[in-house]
Design a protein around this motif. Sequence first.
Motif, PDB file in Angstrom:
ATOM      1  N   ASN A  97       0.825  -1.207   0.000  1.00 35.11           N
ATOM      2  CA  ASN A  97       0.000   0.000   0.000  1.00 35.11           C
ATOM      3  C   ASN A  97       0.860   1.257   0.000  1.00 35.11           C
ATOM      4  N   GLN A  98       1.921   1.233   0.783  1.00 29.95           N
ATOM      5  CA  GLN A  98       2.846   2.357   0.814  1.00 29.95           C
ATOM      6  C   GLN A  98       3.442   2.594  -0.577  1.00 29.95           C
ATOM      7  N   GLY A  99       3.738   1.507  -1.279  1.00 28.90           N
ATOM      8  CA  GLY A  99       4.272   1.612  -2.628  1.00 28.90           C
ATOM      9  C   GLY A  99       3.278   2.222  -3.596  1.00 28.90           C
ATOM     10  N   VAL A 100       2.003   1.863  -3.467  1.00 30.67           N
ATOM     11  CA  VAL A 100       0.963   2.440  -4.325  1.00 30.67           C
ATOM     12  C   VAL A 100       0.874   3.942  -4.111  1.00 30.67           C
ATOM     13  N   TYR A 101       0.859   4.357  -2.849  1.00 31.09           N
ATOM     14  CA  TYR A 101       0.786   5.791  -2.552  1.00 31.09           C
ATOM     15  C   TYR A 101       2.003   6.526  -3.115  1.00 31.09           C
ATOM     16  N   ALA A 102       3.179   5.953  -2.911  1.00 27.47           N
ATOM     17  CA  ALA A 102       4.413   6.588  -3.388  1.00 27.47           C
ATOM     18  C   ALA A 102       4.414   6.711  -4.906  1.00 27.47           C
ATOM     19  N   ALA A 103       3.789   5.755  -5.588  1.00 29.31           N
ATOM     20  CA  ALA A 103       3.754   5.771  -7.051  1.00 29.31           C
ATOM     21  C   ALA A 103       2.787   6.811  -7.598  1.00 29.31           C
ATOM     22  N   LEU A 104       1.667   7.004  -6.932  1.00 33.56           N
ATOM     23  CA  LEU A 104       0.583   7.806  -7.496  1.00 33.56           C
ATOM     24  C   LEU A 104       0.367   9.162  -6.840  1.00 33.56           C
ATOM     25  N   LEU A 105       0.966   9.382  -5.691  1.00 34.91           N
ATOM     26  CA  LEU A 105       0.691  10.608  -4.928  1.00 34.91           C
ATOM     27  C   LEU A 105       1.963  11.386  -4.618  1.00 34.91           C
ATOM     28  N   ASN A 106       1.762  12.648  -4.284  1.00 33.16           N
ATOM     29  CA  ASN A 106       2.807  13.480  -3.703  1.00 33.16           C
ATOM     30  C   ASN A 106       2.439  13.756  -2.257  1.00 33.16           C
ATOM     31  N   PRO A 107       3.420  13.985  -1.382  1.00 34.52           N
ATOM     32  CA  PRO A 107       3.099  14.301   0.013  1.00 34.52           C
ATOM     33  C   PRO A 107       2.101  15.449   0.096  1.00 34.52           C
ATOM     34  N   GLY A 108       1.083  15.259   0.922  1.00 34.95           N
ATOM     35  CA  GLY A 108       0.060  16.281   1.085  1.00 34.95           C
ATOM     36  C   GLY A 108      -1.160  16.093   0.211  1.00 34.95           C
ATOM     37  N   ASP A 109      -1.088  15.186  -0.775  1.00 39.32           N
ATOM     38  CA  ASP A 109      -2.263  14.901  -1.610  1.00 39.32           C
ATOM     39  C   ASP A 109      -3.374  14.292  -0.759  1.00 39.32           C
ATOM     40  N   LYS A 110      -4.590  14.458  -1.232  1.00 37.87           N
ATOM     41  CA  LYS A 110      -5.757  13.973  -0.492  1.00 37.87           C
ATOM     42  C   LYS A 110      -6.091  12.532  -0.864  1.00 37.87           C
ATOM     43  N   ILE A 111      -6.371  11.723   0.152  1.00 35.56           N
ATOM     44  CA  ILE A 111      -6.871  10.370  -0.062  1.00 35.56           C
ATOM     45  C   ILE A 111      -8.164  10.182   0.710  1.00 35.56           C
ATOM     46  N   LEU A 112      -9.029   9.351   0.191  1.00 33.45           N
ATOM     47  CA  LEU A 112     -10.295   9.034   0.852  1.00 33.45           C
ATOM     48  C   LEU A 112     -10.349   7.529   1.056  1.00 33.45           C
ATOM     49  N   GLY A 113     -10.394   7.107   2.312  1.00 33.73           N
ATOM     50  CA  GLY A 113     -10.407   5.681   2.619  1.00 33.73           C
ATOM     51  C   GLY A 113     -11.458   5.339   3.660  1.00 33.73           C
ATOM     52  N   MET A 114     -11.589   4.058   3.933  1.00 32.22           N
ATOM     53  CA  MET A 114     -12.570   3.595   4.911  1.00 32.22           C
ATOM     54  C   MET A 114     -12.032   3.818   6.317  1.00 32.22           C
ATOM     55  N   ASP A 115     -12.865   4.396   7.161  1.00 32.95           N
ATOM     56  CA  ASP A 115     -12.479   4.693   8.535  1.00 32.95           C
ATOM     57  C   ASP A 115     -12.064   3.416   9.259  1.00 32.95           C
ATOM     58  N   LEU A 116     -10.940   3.489   9.964  1.00 33.33           N
ATOM     59  CA  LEU A 116     -10.433   2.330  10.705  1.00 33.33           C
ATOM     60  C   LEU A 116     -11.472   1.784  11.666  1.00 33.33           C
ATOM     61  N   SER A 117     -12.186   2.671  12.340  1.00 32.48           N
ATOM     62  CA  SER A 117     -13.175   2.228  13.328  1.00 32.48           C
ATOM     63  C   SER A 117     -14.423   1.636  12.681  1.00 32.48           C
ATOM     64  N   HIS A 118     -14.552   1.787  11.360  1.00 33.88           N
ATOM     65  CA  HIS A 118     -15.700   1.239  10.637  1.00 33.88           C
ATOM     66  C   HIS A 118     -15.338  -0.017   9.852  1.00 33.88           C
ATOM     67  N   GLY A 119     -14.098  -0.499  10.007  1.00 30.74           N
ATOM     68  CA  GLY A 119     -13.707  -1.713   9.308  1.00 30.74           C
ATOM     69  C   GLY A 119     -12.586  -1.528   8.314  1.00 30.74           C
ATOM     70  N   GLY A 120     -12.048  -0.305   8.208  1.00 33.60           N
ATOM     71  CA  GLY A 120     -10.935  -0.057   7.300  1.00 33.60           C
ATOM     72  C   GLY A 120      -9.629  -0.586   7.858  1.00 33.60           C
ATOM     73  N   HIS A 121      -8.521  -0.160   7.269  1.00 34.30           N
ATOM     74  CA  HIS A 121      -7.207  -0.610   7.708  1.00 34.30           C
ATOM     75  C   HIS A 121      -6.349   0.591   8.055  1.00 34.30           C
ATOM     76  N   LEU A 122      -5.346   0.366   8.901  1.00 31.63           N
ATOM     77  CA  LEU A 122      -4.430   1.440   9.293  1.00 31.63           C
ATOM     78  C   LEU A 122      -3.873   2.179   8.081  1.00 31.63           C
ATOM     79  N   THR A 123      -3.551   1.438   7.024  1.00 30.08           N
ATOM     80  CA  THR A 123      -2.899   2.022   5.857  1.00 30.08           C
ATOM     81  C   THR A 123      -3.868   2.712   4.904  1.00 30.08           C
ATOM     82  N   HIS A 124      -5.106   2.862   5.310  1.00 32.15           N
ATOM     83  CA  HIS A 124      -6.089   3.556   4.476  1.00 32.15           C
ATOM     84  C   HIS A 124      -6.255   5.004   4.916  1.00 32.15           C
ATOM     85  N   GLY A 125      -5.253   5.511   5.629  1.00 31.84           N
ATOM     86  CA  GLY A 125      -5.275   6.925   6.004  1.00 31.84           C
ATOM     87  C   GLY A 125      -5.345   7.203   7.483  1.00 31.84           C
ATOM     88  N   ALA A 126      -5.287   6.171   8.318  1.00 27.64           N
ATOM     89  CA  ALA A 126      -5.333   6.391   9.770  1.00 27.64           C
ATOM     90  C   ALA A 126      -4.187   7.299  10.195  1.00 27.64           C
TER      91      ALA A 126
END
Length: 414
Positions: A97-126
């Motif tokens: 996941n870190q590799g995907v972000y590094a490939a497609l994003l620049n630091p500070g870019d916005k991501i939208l992921g599933m909330d960790l407390s709702h069933g998402g994962h740490l690497t989805h933006g926690a």
Amino acid sequence: MSLECFDKEIYELTNKELARQCEGLEMIASENFTLPEVMEVMGSILTNKYAEGYPQKRYYSGCEIVDQIETLAIERCKKLFNCNFANVQPHSGSQANQGVYAALLNPGDKILGMDLSHGGHLTHGAKVSSSGQFYESFFYGVELDGRIDYEKVRHIANIVKPKLIVCGASAYPRIIDFKKFREIADEVGAYLFADIAHIAGLVVANEHPNPFPYAHVVSSTTHKTLRGPRGGIIMCNDEEIAKKINSAIFPGIQGGPLMNIIAAKAVGFKFNLSDEWKIYAKNIIKNTQVLAKVLIERGYKLVSDGTDNHLVLISFLDREFSGKDADLALANAGITANKNTVPGEKRSPFITSGLRLGTPALTARGFKEEDIQIVANCIADILDDINNIDLQLNIKAKLKELASKFTIYTKAMF
């Protein structure tokens, strides 16, 4: 010299863990039992070889054999997921996941992921993860009925305007609609990134929809429902994205790949491509349906009122005890599960009001629907009288006897 002679402490602890896994019931949804053949190659001569770079483009000599191994792993992965590109080098799902972000994003870019407390994962933006520290993360979740409201996701995406949307979860018992996610991503001009670590084994057996052709990029672990070694993979169909992913993994975030693990991934993929695998995945679904049915019949509330995949999520919002209490009580009876947050959560993430249970590991051992029915009723018995230690120990003895009928490993294998 044998491990027993060289390091008796580690040898004895390893055997204790073997006994724990064989005598108890593993019901953590993200854990599974890999093949002895996978473990054999993980402990092979391949562990000695450095191979920085990619096949035919290495920075070390002597890679002619490992090039063939990695190429075989790549080709099997592509065939498995019906995609044009695969990187099999990530050491874990989180690094994938870190590799995907590094490939497609620049630091500070916005991501939208599933909330960790709702069933998402740490690497989805926690916020405690690098994904929430390097990027500006926003979240969608589930409703009180435990399901994703895609119109609400659309609404949030139109407000946030993320550069990347993450879909996938670690505690979501329902089918994920990748087509709807892609429509939302296209509407706001975002990449769609599907993390299918939990459901990959079901996807490749056609027991869950494939994120291709909808996702721009897909990542997964190779253990969990795939039953391979612990590791990660990244797939896509776009050549330009593929080049960025390769550069992001090496030299971006990793050095030399683990060639013994890549070979083990190839072995696991061979099993995933077999007809036997399709039967296994279908049995996971059957077993989870039985688990859900019994728990509901015994009066327990399941998030989303059931399941479509390999896990169930029990809500204790209507009970006096917590997810942590349930986790400990089941552990006393030899059942390994994990506490989990649920929609409408009122307790801390360290206590929780829910419990996550999965059937992949028991199914790998050969448990069928009638066996899962016994296990499910034992779980309900424990929860019905959660402070009864004697009951827990009696059930532990009963389940140990049941587990003995489904031996997956023996000491002679190692």
